[in-house]
Design a protein around this motif. Structure first.
Motif, short mmCIF file in Angstrom:
data_model
loop_
_atom_site.label_atom_id
_atom_site.label_comp_id
_atom_site.label_asym_id
_atom_site.label_seq_id
_atom_site.Cartn_x
_atom_site.Cartn_y
_atom_site.Cartn_z
N VAL A 66 -1.60 -6.42 8.88
CA VAL A 66 -2.51 -6.99 7.90
C VAL A 66 -3.18 -5.89 7.08
O VAL A 66 -3.33 -6.00 5.86
N THR A 67 -3.56 -4.82 7.76
CA THR A 67 -4.18 -3.69 7.06
C THR A 67 -3.20 -3.05 6.09
O THR A 67 -3.58 -2.68 4.97
N ALA A 68 -1.94 -2.92 6.48
CA ALA A 68 -0.93 -2.33 5.59
C ALA A 68 -0.75 -3.18 4.34
O ALA A 68 -0.61 -2.66 3.23
N MET A 69 -0.76 -4.49 4.49
CA MET A 69 -0.57 -5.37 3.34
C MET A 69 -1.72 -5.26 2.35
O MET A 69 -1.53 -5.38 1.14
N SER A 70 -2.92 -5.01 2.86
CA SER A 70 -4.09 -4.99 1.99
C SER A 70 -4.45 -3.58 1.52
O SER A 70 -5.43 -3.41 0.80
N SER A 71 -3.66 -2.58 1.89
CA SER A 71 -3.96 -1.19 1.55
C SER A 71 -3.01 -0.66 0.49
O SER A 71 -1.87 -1.11 0.36
N SER A 88 0.30 -8.04 -6.96
CA SER A 88 -1.10 -7.69 -6.73
C SER A 88 -1.92 -7.78 -8.02
O SER A 88 -1.56 -7.15 -9.02
N PRO A 89 -3.02 -8.53 -8.02
CA PRO A 89 -3.88 -8.54 -9.21
C PRO A 89 -4.46 -7.16 -9.52
O PRO A 89 -4.73 -6.84 -10.68
N SER A 90 -4.61 -6.33 -8.49
CA SER A 90 -5.10 -4.96 -8.72
C SER A 90 -4.12 -4.17 -9.57
O SER A 90 -4.52 -3.25 -10.30
N SER A 91 -2.84 -4.51 -9.49
CA SER A 91 -1.84 -3.81 -10.29
C SER A 91 -2.01 -4.11 -11.77
O SER A 91 -1.95 -3.21 -12.62
N THR A 92 -2.24 -5.40 -12.10
CA THR A 92 -2.47 -5.76 -13.50
C THR A 92 -3.76 -5.13 -14.01
O THR A 92 -3.83 -4.67 -15.16
N SER A 93 -4.79 -5.12 -13.18
CA SER A 93 -6.04 -4.48 -13.57
C SER A 93 -5.82 -3.00 -13.86
O SER A 93 -6.40 -2.45 -14.81
N TYR A 116 1.36 1.86 -5.18
CA TYR A 116 1.20 0.44 -5.52
C TYR A 116 -0.04 -0.05 -4.78
O TYR A 116 -0.19 0.18 -3.58
N PRO A 117 -0.96 -0.72 -5.50
CA PRO A 117 -2.19 -1.18 -4.84
C PRO A 117 -1.90 -2.30 -3.86
O PRO A 117 -0.93 -3.06 -4.01
N GLY A 118 -2.73 -2.40 -2.86
CA GLY A 118 -2.53 -3.43 -1.85
C GLY A 118 -2.89 -4.81 -2.34
O GLY A 118 -3.46 -5.00 -3.42
N PHE A 119 -2.57 -5.80 -1.51
CA PHE A 119 -2.91 -7.19 -1.79
C PHE A 119 -4.23 -7.51 -1.11
O PHE A 119 -4.47 -7.10 0.03
N LEU A 121 8.96 -0.76 -3.54
CA LEU A 121 8.79 0.24 -2.49
C LEU A 121 7.71 -0.20 -1.50
O LEU A 121 7.86 0.00 -0.28
N ASP A 122 6.63 -0.77 -2.01
CA ASP A 122 5.59 -1.26 -1.12
C ASP A 122 6.13 -2.41 -0.26
O ASP A 122 5.89 -2.46 0.95
N LEU A 123 6.86 -3.32 -0.87
CA LEU A 123 7.43 -4.43 -0.11
C LEU A 123 8.40 -3.94 0.95
O LEU A 123 8.47 -4.49 2.05
N GLY A 124 9.16 -2.88 0.62
CA GLY A 124 10.07 -2.32 1.61
C GLY A 124 9.33 -1.72 2.79
O GLY A 124 9.74 -1.87 3.95
N TYR A 125 8.22 -1.05 2.51
CA TYR A 125 7.40 -0.50 3.59
C TYR A 125 6.82 -1.63 4.44
O TYR A 125 6.84 -1.57 5.68
N LEU A 126 6.33 -2.68 3.79
CA LEU A 126 5.76 -3.80 4.53
C LEU A 126 6.82 -4.52 5.35
O LEU A 126 6.54 -5.01 6.45
N ALA A 127 8.05 -4.57 4.84
CA ALA A 127 9.14 -5.18 5.61
C ALA A 127 9.35 -4.43 6.92
O ALA A 127 9.56 -5.03 7.98
N GLN A 128 9.30 -3.10 6.85
CA GLN A 128 9.46 -2.31 8.07
C GLN A 128 8.30 -2.54 9.03
O GLN A 128 8.49 -2.69 10.23
#
Length: 542
Positions: free
Chosen positions: A315-320, A440-445, A335-338, A238-245
Motif C-alpha cells: 500500500v505504501t509503495a502504491m502511494s509513494s 495519478s492526478p499528481s502527474s497531471t498537476s 512517477y508520483p504515487g497514487f 515503470l511505476d506499474l512494473g515496480y508495483l507488479a513486482q
C-alpha cells in the motif's frame, strides 16, 4: 488556425476555398454522402507519410442520439501504411445533416485498437446536454493504427507494438495527425468547405493524445479537452512494473476485504477536513493517513480487519513516488504515487489493485495497470510474447535499459512549451479526478506546473484551465464517490470562439444529485454554509 493541406487554395486565415469537384457551395450543411463511397484519399492530403487511403463505405443513417434522432453520413475509411507489414489506420467520420460547421475528434483509451463511439460524449461530459454529434458536429476518430485482437480484454492488446510504424502511430501519436488530415479532406468533399473550428477531446490515453496534438501540431486544433491524461506513458509503466513486482510478493497483495477496509479508514480519517462529511475528500494533499494504524498484531496476516507488514509495504509503495536510478532519453526521472483514495475503493477494483495478485501469466482479474504493464513488456520492450513481465525490474533493467530509453522518447509526451499552441489561439481544458485509480492526478498537476513555470502564470492562464474534481475517479468507472459531469464543450466553445474564459464553473455529481464549484488548481472546494449538496455552500480555497 487550421493547418491546411495544399489540396485547396487558401483564402485567408482559417479558411479554405470550396472543393470545386464536390458540387456543393461553401454554405452547404447536407453531406454529399453518395460521392464519398469508394473515394480515394491521396497521400498528399496528409502531412505525415502514408500511401494514401480509401473510403470503404459511406452510408446515410438515422440513429437516436441523446433525446433526439440524428441523420448523418457514416464514413468508414482505411489509411494505408508506408510499411506494407504494418496495419492500416481504420477511421470513421460521422457527417450530420444540418451541420454546424464544426468538427470534433475523439481520443481513445488504453492501447486503443477500436474506433471510439462518435455519438459519445466528452470526458466527464454533462448528462443533460446534447453530445457533440447531437449538436451537429462532424465527429471523427480512428483506432490509432491497429485493430485489437477480438479475444483480448478491451483496450488491453499491445501486440501491435511488434511493428515500428504501428508503434509510432499509437505511442508517438502519428495516427492522430493522419486521421485529422484525412477527416478534414473528407469533410471538405462532403460539404464543400472546411470546418470553422476543429476541437479534440479525450480521456486517459485520449487525454494524452489531446496533449500530443497541442504539443506536436499546435495549429491543428482550436481547442482541446484533455482529461486524466497518461502523458508520461512510459514513466507510469515503470511505476506499474515496480508495483507488479511488489504486489506479487508472498502475502503482499491486499484482497478485496482489505482494500475496502483501507478505503473506509481513509474516508473516516479525512472526509470531514473540508468542512462536511459527504464521502468526498476535497483536498487529498491535506489527507494524512498512516497505514501502519491498520497493522495486524505482530505484522502477520490475521484476517480481513488488519494489514500485514507485506501488505502495508504494498500500500505504501502504491502511494509513494517511484524513482529510477538511471537516466532515460525522454528526460523523466520519476512517477508520483497514487493517493490512498486510489485503488482502495472496492467499487472500482479492476482499475486499482484488482482482485487477485499479479502473476505469470497475468490474471485478467489483476488491476488494469498491471495488465497494461504485462502487454508493454511483451510487445513494446522485449518484443517476446512469452516473456514474463515480472522478470523485468524497472529499478535495475539491465540489458533492457537502452530499449527503455528509446521508448521514453516516443511514449513520454512531456514538452511543456505550449507557447506555440497558445500563440495560435488554442485553448486547453485539463481535468482530473482526485481519486483516480489508474492515472495519478499528481502527474497531471506536475505537467501543469511545468507549463506554468515555463510560460509564466499570466500567459498560462490566458489559454489553459486545470481542474481537479474531488471524489471523481478514472472516467466515472463503476460507482465513484463523485460521478463528475460538466459541460466543458460549451465552455471551450465560448472561450475559443467568443473569448469568454471559463468562470465560476459548477460540476455535478450525477449519482448523488449534488453540485460543487469546479475550482481551478490548486484551489479546492471548502464547505462554508447552507445545503451541503449545493455548490453555493462551498468556496474555492487553497
Amino acid at each position: 488556425m487550421l493547418l491546411l493541406t495544399s489540396a485547396f487554395p487558401v483564402l485567408g486565415a482559417g479558411r479554405v476555398a470550396a472543393d470545386p469537384s464536390s458540387g456543393a457551395g461553401p454554405s452547404a450543411t447536407v453531406p454529399r454522402c453518395e460521392e464519398l463511397d469508394g473515394k480515394r484519399i491521396p497521400a498528399s492530403a496528409m502531412s505525415l507519410p502514408t500511401t494514401g487511403g480509401r473510403v470503404e463505405s459511406a452510408v446515410v443513417r438515422s440513429s437516436p442520439v441523446g433525446a433526439g434522432t440524428i441523420t448523418y453520413c457514416q464514413v468508414d475509411a482505411d489509411l494505408f501504411p508506408v510499411d506494407p507489414s504494418a496495419p492500416p489506420i481504420r477511421m470513421r467520420v460521422d457527417l450530420p445533416y444540418d451541420w454546424n460547421r464544426k468538427a470534433m475528434m475523439f481520443g481513445g483509451g488504453g492501447y486503443d485498437g477500436t474506433v471510439p463511439d462518435l455519438a459519445g460524449n466528452v470526458p466527464f461530459g454533462p448528462t443533460d446536454r446534447p453530445v457533440p454529434l447531437a449538436r451537429h458536429y462532424a465527429t471523427f476518430a480512428s483506432d490509432s493504427g491497429h485493430r485489437q485482437i477480438p479475444t483480448a480484454p478491451p483496450s488491453l492488446d499491445g501486440s501491435f507494438g511488434l511493428n515500428d510504424e504501428a508503434l509510432n502511430n499509437f505511442a508517438a501519436g502519428d495516427a492522430l495527425k493522419k486521421t485529422r488530415d484525412a477527416s478534414l479532406f473528407l469533410i471538405r468533399h462532403a460539404y464543400g468547405t472546411n470546418p470553422a473550428e476543429v476541437y479534440f477531446s479525450g480521456g486517459s490515453t485520449g487525454g494524452r493524445e489531446g496533449l500530443v496534438v497541442a504539443q506536436r501540431w499546435p495549429e491543428a486544433f482550436d481547442g482541446v479537452i484533455s482529461a486524466f491524461p497518461a502523458w508520461n506513458n512510459l514513466s507510469e509503466g515503470l511505476d506499474l512494473g515496480y508495483l507488479a513486482q511488489v504486489l506479487s510478493r508472498p502475502g503482499a497483495f491486499p484482497g478485496p476485504e482489505k482494500q475496502t477496509l483501507l478505503y473506509d479508514r481513509v474516508i473516516g480519517a479525512c472526509d470531514g477536513l473540508d468542512g462536511v462529511e459527504d464521502h468526498v475528500v476535497s483536498n487529498p494533499s491535506g489527507c494524512r493517513f498512516d497505514p501502519h494504524t491498520l497493522r495486524c498484531p505482530g505484522g502477520a496476516d490475521t484476517g480481513p480487519h488488519c494489514l500485514s507488514d507485506p501488505q502495508i509495504g504494498a500500500v505504501t509503495a502504491m502511494s509513494s513516488e517511484f524513482r529510477w536510478p538511471y537516466r532515460i532519453a525522454g528526460g523523466e526521472t520519476h512517477y508520483p504515487g497514487f493517493p490512498f483514495l486510489s485503488g482502495a475503493d472496492m467499487r472500482t477494483p479492476f482499475l486499482g489493485f484488482g482482485t487477485t495478485a499479479p502473476a505469470d501469466p497475468m490474471p485478467p482479474t489483476s488491476g488494469y495497470g498491471l495488465q497494461y504493464w504485462d502487454q508493454w513488456v511483451k510487445y513494446f520492450l522485449t518484443r517476446d510474447p512469452h516473456h514474463n513481465a515480472l522478470d523485468v525490474d524497472p529499478r535495475h533493467p539491465g540489458k533492457w535499459l537502452d530499449r527503455i530509453s528509446h521508448l521514453s522518447t516516443i511514449e513520454d509526451r512531456n514538452d511543456a512549451d505550449l507557447g506555440p499552441f497558445a500563440r495560435a489561439g488554442g485553448k486547453l481544458i485539463l481535468l482530473h479526478g482526485a481519486a483516480d485509480e489508474l492515472v495519478s492526478p499528481s502527474s497531471t498537476s506536475e505537467y501543469y506546473e511545468r507549463v506554468r513555470d515555463l510560460l509564466g502564470p499570466r500567459s498560462t492562464h490566458a489559454f489553459l484551465r486545470y481542474y481537479v474534481v474531488p471524489g471523481a475517479n478514472h472516467a466515472n468507472f463503476g460507482t465513484p464517490a463523485f460521478a463528475a459531469a460538466w459541460d466543458s464543450l460549451s465552455a471551450l466553445e465560448d472561450w475559443a470562439e467568443q473569448g469568454r474564459a471559463p468562470t465560476n464553473a459548477i460540476v455535478s455529481d450525477t449519482l448523488h444529485h449534488r453540485t460543487r464549484p469546479l475550482c481551478a488548481y490548486p484551489d479546492w472546494p471548502r464547505y462554508r454554509t447552507g445545503a451541503p449538496d449545493d455548490a453555493a455552500g462551498f468556496v474555492c480555497t487553497h
